[in-house]
Each structure stands twice: as structure tokens, then as C-alpha cells.
Design a protein around this motif. Structure first.
Motif, PDB file in Angstrom:
ATOM      1  N   LYS A 208     -34.425 -17.663 -14.575  1.00  0.00           N
ATOM      2  CA  LYS A 208     -33.476 -16.919 -15.263  1.00  0.00           C
ATOM      3  C   LYS A 208     -32.712 -15.806 -14.493  1.00  0.00           C
ATOM      4  O   LYS A 208     -31.378 -15.396 -14.822  1.00  0.00           O
ATOM      5  N   GLY A 209     -33.701 -15.194 -13.944  1.00  0.00           N
ATOM      6  CA  GLY A 209     -33.066 -13.942 -13.282  1.00  0.00           C
ATOM      7  C   GLY A 209     -31.855 -14.243 -12.192  1.00  0.00           C
ATOM      8  O   GLY A 209     -30.615 -13.701 -12.174  1.00  0.00           O
ATOM      9  N   LEU A 210     -31.980 -15.498 -11.422  1.00  0.00           N
ATOM     10  CA  LEU A 210     -30.849 -15.791 -10.357  1.00  0.00           C
ATOM     11  C   LEU A 210     -29.611 -16.375 -11.164  1.00  0.00           C
ATOM     12  O   LEU A 210     -28.446 -16.430 -10.838  1.00  0.00           O
ATOM     13  N   ASP A 211     -30.101 -17.162 -12.315  1.00  0.00           N
ATOM     14  CA  ASP A 211     -28.614 -17.455 -12.968  1.00  0.00           C
ATOM     15  C   ASP A 211     -27.973 -16.553 -13.413  1.00  0.00           C
ATOM     16  O   ASP A 211     -26.827 -16.244 -13.382  1.00  0.00           O
ATOM     17  N   LYS A 212     -28.377 -15.320 -13.630  1.00  0.00           N
ATOM     18  CA  LYS A 212     -27.772 -14.137 -14.221  1.00  0.00           C
ATOM     19  C   LYS A 212     -26.993 -13.326 -13.001  1.00  0.00           C
ATOM     20  O   LYS A 212     -25.847 -12.996 -12.970  1.00  0.00           O
ATOM     21  N   ILE A 213     -27.730 -13.230 -12.138  1.00  0.00           N
ATOM     22  CA  ILE A 213     -27.166 -12.431 -10.912  1.00  0.00           C
ATOM     23  C   ILE A 213     -26.227 -13.486  -9.950  1.00  0.00           C
ATOM     24  O   ILE A 213     -25.082 -13.170  -9.717  1.00  0.00           O
ATOM     25  N   SER A 214     -26.238 -14.774 -10.360  1.00  0.00           N
ATOM     26  CA  SER A 214     -25.098 -15.762  -9.777  1.00  0.00           C
ATOM     27  C   SER A 214     -23.919 -15.510 -10.623  1.00  0.00           C
ATOM     28  O   SER A 214     -22.958 -16.024 -10.117  1.00  0.00           O
ATOM     29  N   ARG A 215     -23.839 -14.943 -11.725  1.00  0.00           N
ATOM     30  CA  ARG A 215     -22.714 -15.099 -12.563  1.00  0.00           C
ATOM     31  C   ARG A 215     -22.116 -13.519 -12.252  1.00  0.00           C
ATOM     32  O   ARG A 215     -20.911 -13.365 -12.746  1.00  0.00           O
TER      33      ARG A 215
ATOM     34  N   ARG B 221     -29.010 -25.597 -10.063  1.00  0.00           N
ATOM     35  CA  ARG B 221     -29.261 -25.308 -11.450  1.00  0.00           C
ATOM     36  C   ARG B 221     -28.529 -26.770 -12.405  1.00  0.00           C
ATOM     37  O   ARG B 221     -29.313 -27.155 -13.273  1.00  0.00           O
ATOM     38  N   PHE B 222     -27.413 -27.022 -12.162  1.00  0.00           N
ATOM     39  CA  PHE B 222     -26.785 -27.860 -12.838  1.00  0.00           C
ATOM     40  C   PHE B 222     -27.335 -29.252 -12.791  1.00  0.00           C
ATOM     41  O   PHE B 222     -27.153 -30.007 -13.532  1.00  0.00           O
ATOM     42  N   LYS B 223     -27.863 -29.442 -11.437  1.00  0.00           N
ATOM     43  CA  LYS B 223     -28.288 -30.793 -11.041  1.00  0.00           C
ATOM     44  C   LYS B 223     -29.680 -31.006 -11.025  1.00  0.00           C
ATOM     45  O   LYS B 223     -30.323 -31.987 -10.625  1.00  0.00           O
TER      46      LYS B 223
END
Length: 284
Positions: free
Chosen positions: A87-94, A171-173
Motif C-alpha cells: 500500500k505504501g509503495l503504491d502511494k509513493i509510486s504515484r 503490482r499490475f502483473k
């Protein structure tokens, strides 16, 4: 160099977290710092987290960090290590194009952030590279005169960095990883089977990230000497046993030389041999 953020994941190890922050402070790091704190499971953890948050405030006000350099992100619920990282890196990557990741038991040595920064810039468009790792086994390279790059097959998540595009692709794959055994070494297949048999796969985000890179034939950049120390093998870690086999010490080497991508078979064999020896301490 300062535009690449450092993301620190913490939970209930106050003394460990403080040592990580003090190391960044002593190394005069100017990068943006995100501290992601997972939600507490119980009253005892809530008390410890108050101490962690208090130390962030004290450290943040100290003159070696700038006013808004540290941002705290708190999970409302307990997600566990894997959930918090995802969750954290999903946010940072945006928000950012790349990032550096530390957990609250990974103490960065003086040249770690510089090494990560240089590698993220040099290998940005290299499709053979999945991430950069900071931990290295002691004596992997005998009597080195400078910090050099090694291109290795297996991922060690004790201080690492990657690009947001790589993370988003992973994350997509993620569903493709489940039943895919292509390009995965036999001893890694065995680890995955043991974890699935124990029904605790949610704890091990790093294994899936490594599997994704095997499937896509990507490698990892390493320094030839350790640039980070893991202090989590004292019984406090979520996924590790108590051991002193993996302790490393900082070498006072200042020069960094980055090579173009190339595979050296003896280096690959050396890493796999060392991992086979200590893998029991990685995934308990």
C-alpha cells in the motif's frame, strides 16, 4: 540527488527505528523522508508507536533535518508488513519517479544513498535491471579498493531502491506470479512451496517481487561491499530467526564506480551458494 525519497516502514520497534533515523541524520541526508507506520494490533503496540511518533517529532525538529523533510503516513488498520509495503509503495509510486526503501531494522551506511542515487540514474532505461540492493555478504569481494557494481540474480530486501514504473508493472502483473514457474531456480521454488504449505504467504512480499523479476528475466544491482546493516536478527523481526551469521561492518571506502550491465557467472554462483547457506534465516 535530493529528489529521490527515502521510504521507511515501521511498526513496533522503537529503538531500531531511532537507530535508522540517527544514521540518516549523521550521514547528513537531505532527501525527502516518508515514514509509514502500520496500524497497531493492541494496546502495547499503540504505546510503542507513541514513542516512535514522539521520536520523529524530536528528530524532525533537530537542526540536521529541514522543517518539512519528514512526512508521517499512518495506516488506520494493521496491514502486516507485506500489506503495509504494498500500500505504501503504491502511494509513493504515484508521487515520485523512483524511491529508496528501508525498514526499521536496516541501518544505512554512509555511501548507501549515494550508491542508490547513482544507480537509479545510470540504469533507469536498462530493461535488464529490476532493482538495486544495498546489503552484501561480508567478504563477497575480497580487499576491494572501491565500491563497484555486481549484477546478481536474487533479491535481498534489506535496503533497496527501484523505479516507480518497475513497481507499478510488478503490482499490475501480480496475478501472473501465482502459478508461473518459468525461469525460477529450484531452491526458490522449494521456499515458495514451504511458505504456501504453511499458509503464511501474505507475510512475504519480497518473495513475490523476486519471482516477478525471475519471470521477466531481470537482475539486481548490488555493491561489492555491504552498504547497509540489518539489525533485525535479534528476535524482533517478523520473518527472521535469531542469528549473527549475517552481521556486516562498514568499510571506509569512498570511491564509487558503476559498470555497464554484464553477467559474471562466478558472481552469480557465489551469491546462490551464500543464499543457500543462510536461507533458513530469511524465511522462517
Amino acid at each position: 540527488m535530493n529528489s529521490i525519497p527515502i521510504v521507511i516502514f515501521a511498526y513496533n520497534r522503537s529503538s531500531h527505528f531511532k537507530r535508522v533515523m540517527i544514521s540518516l541524520q549523521n550521514n547528513k541526508i537531505k532527501n525527502k523522508i516518508y515514514m509509514i507506520l502500520d496500524g497497531a494490533k493492541n494496546r502495547n503496540d499503540r504505546i510503542i508507536q507513541k514513542d516512535i511518533l514522539g521520536s520523529v517529532k524530536v528528530i524532525g525538529n533537530y537542526n540536521k533535518f529541514s522543517k518539512n523533510q519528514i512526512t508521517v503516513i499512518r495506516n488506520k488498520k494493521n496491514l502486516g508488513l507485506a500489506g503495509s509495503i504494498n500500500k505504501g509503495l503504491d502511494k509513493i509510486s504515484r508521487i515520485h519517479d523512483s524511491f529508496i526503501v528501508l525498514e526499521d531494522d536496516t541501518i544505512p551506511y554512509r555511501k548507501l544513498v549515494t550508491f542508490f542515487t547513482k544507480c537509479l540514474k545510470k540504469y533507469k532505461n536498462n530493461n535488464d535491471i529490476g532493482a538495486i540492493c544495498g546489503y552484501q555478504f561480508m567478504k563477497f569481494d575480497k580487499n576491494p579498493k572501491k565500491i563497484e557494481t555486481k549484477f546478481l540474480k536474487h533479491f535481498i530486501p534489506w535496503g533497496w531502491a527501484t523505479w516507480s514504473s518497475t513497481w507499478k508493472n510488478y503490482r499490475f502483473k501480480k496475478k501472473e506470479i501465482k502459478n508461473n514457474n518459468l525461469n525460477i531456480p529450484p531452491f526458490i521454488k522449494k521456499i515458495r512451496k514451504n511458505i504456501l504449505d504453511k499458509k503464511n504467504k501474505k507475510k512475504y512480499w519480497s518473495l513475490n517481487f523476486m519471482l516477478n523479476n525471475y519471470i521477466n528475466k531481470k537482475y539486481f544491482v548490488y555493491p561489492n561491499i555491504p552498504l547497509v546493516k540489518n539489525i533485525g536478527f535479534d528476535g524482533s523481526g517478523t520473518n527472521s530467526l535469531v542469528t549473527d551469521e549475517l552481521y556486516v561492518f562498514e568499510k571506509k571506502i569512498h570511491s564509487i564506480k558503476l559498470s555497464n550491465f554484464s553477467l559474471v557467472k562466478k558472481d552469480l554462483l557465489k551469491q546462490e551458494k551464500k543464499l543457500n547457506k543462510v536461507i533458513k534465516n530469511f524465511y522462517n
